[in-house]
Design an enzyme around this catalytic site. Structure first.
Site, PDB file in Angstrom:
ATOM      1  CG  ASP A  80      -3.729   4.694  -5.145  1.00  0.00           C
ATOM      2  OD1 ASP A  80      -2.814   3.965  -4.375  1.00  0.00           O
ATOM      3  OD2 ASP A  80      -4.930   4.521  -4.552  1.00  0.00           O
ATOM      4  CG  ASP A 102      -1.718   1.199   1.347  1.00  0.00           C
ATOM      5  OD1 ASP A 102      -2.050   1.747   0.287  1.00  0.00           O
ATOM      6  OD2 ASP A 102      -2.374   1.418   2.243  1.00  0.00           O
TER       7      ASP A 102
END
Length: 522
Positions: free
Chosen positions: A330, A124
């Site tokens: 992202d 992440d």
């Protein structure tokens, strides 16, 4: 002794300074394989450990597959990507971090402890802390174990590793002044709260070795001491297998693995991610890219640091569009999302240049502009983003394609309308080596094949030159990689406990400096 001229002296000293500084910055590059959440590797991991449901995962390239990824993105964005205070509590206090993403898209196999235990951890870029399920009294794994006597899953236990140490309250890492944690022997507690359904991880900080393999022709195993969370209690979505074997944060704060590796001198403060075409990729810690890469500076909010860049233009086929907006890079988002008016400007420019018949898709797929592919081929407009540095960011795969009936394919422009943020997702990053350089604060990229990366292999599970036992060293019945011999084998591996070749090269540089000083008679 013949004296050197002053300009030549400055030139020589500058060259040596750059050489020495460059050597420190050129510490080892440490790599791990990436696996997409629907990849065969992750599917096998879930099925083999009895979590269930993986057999029903959609096949890559189908409409159901893209619908599932779009649902992942909607769940992610519904958790308010943009609102996250950057603090982490080191105790069971009220002020906790709200990390941005939860439905994770990529995973990596990591080996931690001695003997080594292997974990499939979620990756992440929107969070920082690395934690593993550990001595659990509230984990997804322990819940499954209660009902499945033969169930096997990796659980970390400090008592099962001879190289594990608790992080005490007086550690600088603990920042005990914020929490009331005190004492030399007391362990430093942590708690991380995520933005979804009372989802959290809590436990204590521990320090142990994490194994990496260097990415060079003389591949070595590196034992890096890492501080991470011993996650004793998980709540919310973590009990529903959102990250059943742990989470590895890649954010900018000091608790992230990239930050710890660089502060300890193992790597440069940078990492790259490369996404292949078959759900396999690579993450390389310490990789600063190449001299011929394109790059642009990060646009970082110091209070809420994220990997944002500025876009000043878009090129779709033969249409140039003026723009001025910031976008979050992202890797945890499947597709790319732009808010208005950027979305309409880009998608309409694409639509106006497509000659294929428009196709109405399943409502679960969030793409507005889809088409029937003509005779198996179509002239799809190219898409390029122009960054604030002027460097072009090429979109290698602006579309998704899927079968709709026998001998017929449809494709969609894989950009959707965003709600709050402009997000460059994985589909715009595929086919690129994307470099997150936190020293220079730039994003770099270059077209590469992720399959050119060498020296991917198993990691050691036993301490070097150690025959000693340790209470509980056998630990739980966990999945361990095959051990490597250090001597007397064609598979000989050198284990490095500090940055590869750093000390030797530094000594060579110092000798060179002394020689130059001798030449100039100082």
């Amino acid at each position: 002794m013949r004296f050197l001229s002053f300009p030549l002296l400055l030139l020589l000293l500058s060259a040596v300074a750059v050489f020495i500084a460059g050597d420190g910055a050129g510490a080892a590059i440490l790599g791990l394989d990436l696996h997409h959440r629907f990849s065969p590797t992750v599917r096998h991991w879930f099925d083999s450990r009895g979590f269930g449901g993986a057999s029903g995962w959609p096949e890559n390239g189908t409409a159901e597959y893209y619908a599932a990824l779009a649902a992942h993105d909607r769940a992610l964005h519904g958790r308010s990507l943009s609102s996250s205070p950057p603090d982490l509590t080191f105790s069971e206090g009220n002020v906790t971090i709200r990390i941005t993403s939860l439905s994770f898209l990529h995973y990596a196999m990591v080996t931690v402890g001695t003997p080594g235990a292997t974990f499939l951890v979620a990756l992440d870029t929107g969070s920082d802390l690395f934690w593993l399920p550990c001595d659990c009294y509230g984990c997804a794994s322990s819940s499954s174990l209660n009902s499945m006597p033969d169930f096997q899953v990796s659980l970390y236990s400090p008592n099962a590793s001879v190289t594990s140490h608790a992080v005490p309250c007086n550690s600088n890492f603990c920042e005990q002044q914020k929490t009331g944690c005190s004492g030399v022997t007391s362990s430093c507690p942590y708690k991380v709260v995520y933005v979804s359904n009372d989802t959290s991880s809590s436990g204590i900080f521990v320090e142990d070795v994490m194994f990496f393999r260097t990415e060079d022709t003389q591949s070595e195993i590196v034992e890096a001491r890492i501080i991470f969370g011993c996650g004793q209690d998980q709540t919310g979505a973590f009990l529903e297998h959102a990250a059943p074997n742990g989470l590895l944060g890649l954010g900018m704060e000091k608790v992230s693995v990239p930050s710890i590796l660089s502060s300890a001198g193992f790597t440069s403060n940078s990492f790259s991610m490369c996404f292949g075409h078959d759900d396999i990729g690579r993450i390389s810690f310490g990789d600063k890219g190449s001299l011929d890469q394109d790059e642009t500076p990060f646009n970082v909010d110091q209070l809420h640091p994220k990997y944002n860049i500025n876009i000043i233009g878009m090129l779709v086929g033969n249409s140039a569009i003026d723009a001025d907006f910031s976008a979050l890079v992202d890797t945890g988002t499947s597709f790319t999302y732009f808010i208005e008016p950027i979305y309409s400007q880009l998608s309409k420019a694409f639509h106006e240049q497509v000659q294929d018949k428009q196709y109405t898709t399943d409502s679960k797929i969030p793409f507005e502009y889809c088409y029937i592919m003509s005779s198996g081929t179509s002239n799809v407009p190219t898409v390029t983003l122009t960054t604030s540095s002027g460097s072009p960011f090429p979109v290698n795969y602006p579309i998704i394609a899927f079968p709709v009936q026998a001998n017929e394919l449809a494709y969609c422009f894989a950009v959707a309308k965003g709600d709050k943020l402009n997000i460059i997702g994985q589909n715009f990053l595929t086919g690129l080596q994307v470099v997150f350089d936190r020293e220079r604060m730039i994003l770099g990229w270059k077209k590469v094949s992720c399959y050119d990366v060498k020296n991917s292999g198993s990691l050691p599970t036993t301490p070097r030159n150690s025959s000693s036992s340790h209470p509980g060293a056998a630990g739980p019945n966990i999945n361990r990689p095959e051990a490597r011999k250090e001597t007397g084998s064609n598979n000989q591996v050198t284990v490095a406990t500090s940055p590869a070749n750093y000390s030797t090269n530094l000594m060579n540089n110092l000798i060179l400096l002394l020689f130059l000083l001798h030449l100039i008679n100082i």
